[in-house]
Design a protein around this motif. Structure first.
Motif, PDB file in Angstrom:
ATOM      1  N   PRO A 119       0.809  -1.232   0.000  1.00  0.00           N
ATOM      2  CA  PRO A 119       0.000   0.000   0.000  1.00  0.00           C
ATOM      3  C   PRO A 119       0.838   1.275   0.000  1.00  0.00           C
ATOM      4  O   PRO A 119       0.493   2.239  -0.686  1.00  0.00           O
ATOM      5  N   ALA A 120       1.931   1.299   0.770  1.00  0.00           N
ATOM      6  CA  ALA A 120       2.771   2.502   0.797  1.00  0.00           C
ATOM      7  C   ALA A 120       3.408   2.761  -0.567  1.00  0.00           C
ATOM      8  O   ALA A 120       3.543   3.912  -0.993  1.00  0.00           O
ATOM      9  N   THR A 121       3.800   1.693  -1.257  1.00  0.00           N
ATOM     10  CA  THR A 121       4.373   1.853  -2.588  1.00  0.00           C
ATOM     11  C   THR A 121       3.318   2.371  -3.567  1.00  0.00           C
ATOM     12  O   THR A 121       3.624   3.190  -4.449  1.00  0.00           O
ATOM     13  N   ILE A 122       2.099   1.912  -3.435  1.00  0.00           N
ATOM     14  CA  ILE A 122       1.019   2.405  -4.297  1.00  0.00           C
ATOM     15  C   ILE A 122       0.835   3.903  -4.113  1.00  0.00           C
ATOM     16  O   ILE A 122       0.762   4.667  -5.090  1.00  0.00           O
ATOM     17  N   ASP A 123       0.769   4.357  -2.872  1.00  0.00           N
ATOM     18  CA  ASP A 123       0.601   5.787  -2.614  1.00  0.00           C
ATOM     19  C   ASP A 123       1.778   6.594  -3.145  1.00  0.00           C
ATOM     20  O   ASP A 123       1.600   7.694  -3.676  1.00  0.00           O
ATOM     21  N   ARG A 124       2.976   6.047  -3.011  1.00  0.00           N
ATOM     22  CA  ARG A 124       4.160   6.787  -3.457  1.00  0.00           C
ATOM     23  C   ARG A 124       4.228   6.883  -4.981  1.00  0.00           C
ATOM     24  O   ARG A 124       4.521   7.937  -5.546  1.00  0.00           O
ATOM     25  N   ARG A 125       3.929   5.797  -5.680  1.00  0.00           N
ATOM     26  CA  ARG A 125       4.033   5.796  -7.135  1.00  0.00           C
ATOM     27  C   ARG A 125       2.879   6.553  -7.800  1.00  0.00           C
ATOM     28  O   ARG A 125       3.003   6.994  -8.951  1.00  0.00           O
ATOM     29  N   LEU A 126       1.752   6.686  -7.110  1.00  0.00           N
ATOM     30  CA  LEU A 126       0.609   7.403  -7.673  1.00  0.00           C
ATOM     31  C   LEU A 126       0.444   8.809  -7.098  1.00  0.00           C
ATOM     32  O   LEU A 126      -0.592   9.440  -7.292  1.00  0.00           O
TER      33      LEU A 126
END
Length: 406
Positions: A119-126
């Protein structure tokens, strides 16, 4: 050697600020501890005060390539631009279904990476895509004061949230920046316990249209309604709605004036469902009203059956820091515990959790057309009908303009 460097660094500042006699004592102390020669000890103390440029560490090679991120953006748009935690919970069920309906063309390796992304990677990449979605709007609540003393107030902390049937209601205005004349008002009704949401659009905020919409929406809920909470607008604070609630034995409460947080559940749906779907245009014709209600019929399936949500279960204070705890993401249909209501509205025999999951994945429709990705017909139709009258003020926010949904 590391211990010697640590001792040298600790006394280097004291050494350079000391007198000649004190420096001699410090050198004797350092030589006794480290076993160094006095000349080497002096050199080590001088070097300890020299700032060395830190070497930039080579970045790790990216684990998720552009193909994975493009597929992630597509899923994010289908899920209504949800946060990383909710999107990660929806991907295991969403990605295989999109591939089965040939809406998402990726290979098995890309799918495996897409399902393991955090989830943290999703928020960072988007993050850059999310900054393009800036909300804006205005309030259309006109106070109704005649019956305020007869209707009790409710704050955000009251009611039993564990029992389905207590709902919050709130209208959203589609004035497009011009509040003169009549224009459509979508009415959101959200269940607090499950998050189940129904939406209807009315031609204006007249009491008879709002009252008819409330009766129609509450009848469409898969469980009985036991309580209604509204704001202080005159479309809700009236004798007709109060008498109907007393007749149906419904708890009728209102929020505090000027406290939008009392209706936090439905206020969040106003943005997530209404604004993100149809934007900020002015809709005031009969054809636009009909089209909006057709959109809400499709949005009902997407929101209640395919979009996981989280519920706040408590707060923990650690010193000055307040941490919030949420439950496991689940769709409103899963929270309601009703079998077989997904598409037909009829009850079906109880199933085990594994059987229910397999049945849901096998019979669930394709969520991509429900969201209207990549280019929804209803969104384009609303653009065309809204642009037909040059005299209207058309200010709106549309995520598709940012290159996300189209």
């Amino acid at each position: 050697m590391s211990e010697r460097r640590a001792v040298t660094k600790a006394i280097a500042t004291r050494y350079v600020r000391s007198s000649r006699t004190a420096k001699k004592a410090i050198l004797d102390e350092l030589c006794a501890v480290t076993g160094w020669h006095r000349d080497h000890a002096r050199k080590a103390l001088r070097r300890a005060l020299v700032l060395r440029p830190a070497r930039a560490r080579a970045p790790r090679p990216p684990l998720y390539g552009e193909e994975v991120i493009e597929a992630l953006r597509f899923c994010w748009a289908v899920q209504g631009t949800s946060c990383g935690r909710l999107l990660a919970a929806a991907l295991p069920d969403l990605v295989p279904r999109l591939r089965r309906f040939q809406e998402l063309e990726i290979d098995d390796a890309t799918e495996a990476l897409l399902l393991k992304i955090a989830p943290a990677t999703i928020d960072r990449r988007l993050k850059q895509d999310r900054t393009k979605l800036e909300p804006r709007g205005r309030s259309h609540t006109k106070p109704g004061t005649v019956l305020k003393d007869s209707i009790p107030m409710r704050t955000w902390a009251e009611w039993d949230d564990a029992v389905p049937g207590f709902v919050e209601i709130d209208p959203v205005g589609h004035e497009g920046g011009n509040s003169r004349g009549e224009f459509c008002f979508p009415l959101d009704i959200t269940d607090i316990a499950t998050g189940w949401t129904e939406t209807r659009s009315v031609k204006n905020k007249a009491q008879k249209w709002v009252f008819a919409a409330i009766k129609d929406v509450t009848a469409a809920f898969p469980f009985p309604i036991v309580g209604i909470d509204s704001d202080n607008g005159s479309e809700f604070i009236n004798w007709e709605l109060l008498a109907w609630c007393e007749q149906e034995k419904l708890t009728f409460t209102r929020s505090r004036s000027g406290n939008k947080n009392d209706g936090a559940h439905v206020e969040q749906k106003n943005w997530h469902i209404v604004r993100q779907t149809v934007g900020y245009h002015r809709y005031d014709t009969a054809s636009e009203l009909e089209l909006l209600n057709r959109i809400w019929a499709l949005q009902r399936l997407l929101t209640n059956h395919f979009l996981p949500q989280q519920k706040l279960i408590g707060k923990v204070r650690t010193g000055a820091k307040m941490s919030k705890k949420y439950d496991r993401p689940a769709t409103p249909f899963q929270r309601s515990g009703i079998q077989g209501h997904r598409l037909t509205g009829r009850e079906s025999p109880a199933k085990t959790p594994k059987q229910a999951t397999q049945s849901r994945r096998a019979t669930a429709p394709d969520p991509s057309p429900l969201r209207g990705t990549p280019d929804p017909d209803h969104r384009q139709t609303l653009r065309d009908t809204a642009a037909s009258d040059p005299g209207k003020i058309k200010r709106f926010h549309d995520p598709s303009q940012a290159g996300i949904l189209t």
